[in-house]
Design a protein around this motif. Sequence first.
Motif, PDB file in Angstrom:
ATOM      1  N   ALA A 121      71.304  31.080  20.317  1.00 56.48           N
ATOM      2  CA  ALA A 121      72.762  31.179  20.197  1.00 56.48           C
ATOM      3  C   ALA A 121      73.161  32.364  19.325  1.00 56.48           C
ATOM      4  N   LEU A 122      72.419  32.592  18.245  1.00 55.35           N
ATOM      5  CA  LEU A 122      72.763  33.696  17.342  1.00 55.35           C
ATOM      6  C   LEU A 122      72.539  35.049  18.009  1.00 55.35           C
ATOM      7  N   ALA A 174      78.983  31.943   9.953  1.00 61.08           N
ATOM      8  CA  ALA A 174      80.022  31.203   9.232  1.00 61.08           C
ATOM      9  C   ALA A 174      80.442  29.956   9.994  1.00 61.08           C
ATOM     10  N   ARG A 175      80.493  30.061  11.306  1.00 60.45           N
ATOM     11  CA  ARG A 175      80.885  28.906  12.126  1.00 60.45           C
ATOM     12  C   ARG A 175      79.778  27.872  12.256  1.00 60.45           C
ATOM     13  N   THR A 219      74.033  34.204   3.871  1.00 56.38           N
ATOM     14  CA  THR A 219      73.755  33.028   3.051  1.00 56.38           C
ATOM     15  C   THR A 219      74.690  32.992   1.849  1.00 56.38           C
ATOM     16  N   TRP A 220      74.890  34.143   1.216  1.00 53.93           N
ATOM     17  CA  TRP A 220      75.820  34.216   0.079  1.00 53.93           C
ATOM     18  C   TRP A 220      77.240  33.890   0.507  1.00 53.93           C
ATOM     19  N   ALA A 221      77.686  34.454   1.625  1.00 54.39           N
ATOM     20  CA  ALA A 221      79.057  34.232   2.088  1.00 54.39           C
ATOM     21  C   ALA A 221      79.299  32.763   2.405  1.00 54.39           C
ATOM     22  N   ASN A 222      78.319  32.111   3.018  1.00 59.94           N
ATOM     23  CA  ASN A 222      78.479  30.696   3.349  1.00 59.94           C
ATOM     24  C   ASN A 222      78.544  29.810   2.106  1.00 59.94           C
ATOM     25  N   ALA A 223      77.953  30.285   1.016  1.00 59.54           N
ATOM     26  CA  ALA A 223      77.938  29.499  -0.219  1.00 59.54           C
ATOM     27  C   ALA A 223      79.066  29.874  -1.177  1.00 59.54           C
ATOM     28  N   THR A 224      79.860  30.881  -0.809  1.00 60.61           N
ATOM     29  CA  THR A 224      80.910  31.375  -1.702  1.00 60.61           C
ATOM     30  C   THR A 224      82.284  31.077  -1.115  1.00 60.61           C
ATOM     31  N   PRO A 225      83.023  30.167  -1.706  1.00 59.73           N
ATOM     32  CA  PRO A 225      84.349  29.823  -1.174  1.00 59.73           C
ATOM     33  C   PRO A 225      85.264  31.040  -1.097  1.00 59.73           C
ATOM     34  N   GLY A 226      85.994  31.135   0.007  1.00 60.96           N
ATOM     35  CA  GLY A 226      86.991  32.178   0.156  1.00 60.96           C
ATOM     36  C   GLY A 226      86.496  33.453   0.802  1.00 60.96           C
ATOM     37  N   VAL A 227      85.184  33.592   1.018  1.00 61.36           N
ATOM     38  CA  VAL A 227      84.653  34.791   1.667  1.00 61.36           C
ATOM     39  C   VAL A 227      84.648  34.571   3.177  1.00 61.36           C
ATOM     40  N   THR A 228      85.382  35.383   3.902  1.00 57.71           N
ATOM     41  CA  THR A 228      85.462  35.238   5.355  1.00 57.71           C
ATOM     42  C   THR A 228      84.379  36.077   6.030  1.00 57.71           C
TER      43      THR A 228
END
Length: 214
Positions: free
Chosen positions: A71-72, A102-103, A175-184
């Motif tokens: 899928a990726l 992200a999804r 990985t960082w973005a998924n763990a950091t609130p507010g990062v799209t």
Amino acid sequence: MGAVKTKRMPRAVREQQMLDAAVQTFGQRGYMAASMDDIAELAGVSKPLVYLYLNSKDDLFTACIRREAKALTAAVRAGVHPELPADRRLWEGLLAFFTHTARHPDGWSVLHLQARTHGEAFAAEVTAMRTEIVTFVTQLIADAAREAHRDPDLPDKEVAGLAEALVGAAESLATWANATPGVTARQAAATLMNFAWAGLGGLMAGRAWSPPPA
């Protein structure tokens, strides 16, 4: 435990339902902590049915890795339109990557965190996916060099190294973005694009950085 649902449905649909439950469980709890009981309950089926369809925990985990990897890679390839300029193709590929991860954060956890650390066979599945993406990015960078110069002076090994570095950075940033609130996803893609394209642009223009003499 909740009551097990027994509604009949096509095998293919039921199997995907089990895989959805398995990806969520593996992604959130980790491979070792995930149990077939938990996966069966989340899928709304009996544990024997999970074993009947997907054989064992190892086989189920492998099936999850393969599905999420497919899928990726499909999402990244679909996001790149060959008629666009080189910078836009790279941008669209990065945006597709970060949008998908992200999804599907549990799927990304399975691929990037779980599969790499729980056995050689699992790691090999992810390596195959990563090799495909690196090959794709290598071609994007090579195309950019050709667009910038009729006779590009970027050695094949340097292009391959740039692709490896870019994919590695994207993996860590996702990985960082998924763990950091507010990062799209768009913000993550723009961060890496700004970092990568500034350097690539200099290379394409013949402004390569050289290390000081030893």
